[in-house]
Design an enzyme around this catalytic site. Structure first.
Site, mmCIF file in Angstrom:
data_model
loop_
_atom_site.group_PDB
_atom_site.id
_atom_site.type_symbol
_atom_site.label_atom_id
_atom_site.label_comp_id
_atom_site.label_asym_id
_atom_site.label_seq_id
_atom_site.Cartn_x
_atom_site.Cartn_y
_atom_site.Cartn_z
ATOM 1 N N ARG A 6 -1.495 -9.740 -7.083
ATOM 2 C CA ARG A 6 -1.549 -9.064 -5.791
ATOM 3 C C ARG A 6 -2.049 -10.002 -4.709
ATOM 4 O O ARG A 6 -2.782 -10.972 -4.967
ATOM 5 C CB ARG A 6 -2.455 -7.844 -5.877
ATOM 6 N N ASN A 24 -4.168 -0.404 -0.113
ATOM 7 C CA ASN A 24 -4.484 0.509 0.980
ATOM 8 C C ASN A 24 -3.374 1.549 1.175
ATOM 9 O O ASN A 24 -2.182 1.217 1.128
ATOM 10 C CB ASN A 24 -4.685 -0.300 2.262
ATOM 11 N N CYS A 64 -1.738 -4.841 1.609
ATOM 12 C CA CYS A 64 -1.707 -5.562 0.340
ATOM 13 C C CYS A 64 -0.301 -5.511 -0.247
ATOM 14 O O CYS A 64 0.518 -4.684 0.148
ATOM 15 C CB CYS A 64 -2.668 -4.946 -0.677
#
Length: 317
Positions: free
Chosen positions: A18, A82, A2
């Site tokens: 994001r 993550n 991400c």
């Protein structure tokens, strides 16, 4: 994998967004948690007597809203990214601290605090406790939190919680935030300026065109490379003045690090891609979102929903 980014306009409004990169969707959608909605935190973590309204992208599991990213009406936003191989959480609550389950952390932050300053102060006495939703794996994340003034990164590792001031206002994945900031020193010589003519011996050299000053900026989609590229883009994008231009900036900045199907295989043989890009504007309290298969940017304004309702609102895309 991400990528997250934050910036503000000249009025101090938050723009926060994001990319979520993965090989499959969890069925995520826009979720609105009104002020009147009641839920019990797993370990009884406290909060505001009158909580904030929250909007963001997430799923409902075990009768709970679980946000991948979200924001409140005060311009505070948070996203989980993550962080495997580095994230490490206790599995039981710690007496004498505010215990927050990892999967409820984004909602707890957005619902109970109005600024990054408030969050940072509260984190001094917070324990993040790993809780696994039935049928799911443990979420090994770190978190990017921003408002109209600044952003922080929260990383819980084996040696404790680290709260970093994020002066470039971006985040990707592992390694640690400290690594990413140190790595930026490898790119101090890159520039958005047109390269000046120079001479080597008797040879006169001129640039082929715009972009030569960027030579060395990495083009792959690994986490360190995306961090460098999105930090460069965020730092050099010209200041914008209105909502439409800033939303365009947000999505173009995140577009510079999107993952395209076929570019990179995961360990299970599946290709990772940018499943969705989401963003928030505190100027209009509006969430924006597009997906890999539908690049049209959809808008979801808080004003369109009953923010004092007692019912969780799931918005069909």
């Amino acid at each position: 994998m991400c990528t997250g980014v934050r910036f503000s306009d000249d009025e101090g409004n938050t723009y926060f967004g994001r990319n979520l990169d993965w090989s499959f969707s969890y069925g995520e959608t826009i979720l609105v948690t009104p002020r009147g909605y009641h839920y019990d935190t797993v370990f009884g973590a406290g909060g505001k007597a009158k909580p904030n309204a929250v909007i963001g992208v997430g799923v409902v599991m075990a009768d709970r809203p679980m946000y991948f990213d979200c924001a409140n009406e005060h311009g505070l936003a948070i996203a989980g990214l993550n962080f495997p191989g580095y994230a490490s959480f206790v599995h039981e609550p710690v007496e004498g601290t505010e215990n927050v389950a990892t999967f409820e952390f984004p909602l707890w932050v957005a619902r109970n605090f109005d600024s990054v300053d408030e969050v940072e102060e509260a984190l001094r006495n917070v324990t993040l406790v790993s809780q696994i939703v039935p049928g799911q794996q443990e979420s090994l994340l770190h978190w990017f939190i921003g408002d109209g003034k600044r952003s922080i990164v929260v990383e819980q590792m084996a040696d404790g919680m680290h709260v970093h001031h994020d002066d470039v206002d971006v985040l990707t994945n592992q390694p640690t935030f400290d690594f990413h900031m140190e790595n930026l020193r490898n790119y101090m010589c890159v520039s958005n300026e047109m390269a000046e003519p120079t001479s080597w011996g008797k040879a006169s050299l001129t640039a082929w065109g715009a972009g030569v000053g960027m030579h060395g900026i990495p083009g792959d989609v690994s986490s360190p490379s995306r961090f460098v590229r999105v930090a460069y883009t965020n730092a050099h994008y010209p200041q914008q003045n209105d909502e439409a231009a800033n939303v365009s900036r947000l999505f173009h900045t995140l577009g510079s690090v999107q993952m395209v199907d076929g570019m990179a295989k995961m360990g299970d043989g599946q290709f990772e891609r940018t499943l969705f890009t989401s963003g928030y504007s505190s100027k209009t309290n509006t969430y924006y979102m597009n997906t890999y298969d539908d690049p049209a940017i959809r808008s979801y304004a808080m004003a369109d929903y009953d923010m004092d309702s007692s019912e969780l609102i799931s918005v069909a895309r």
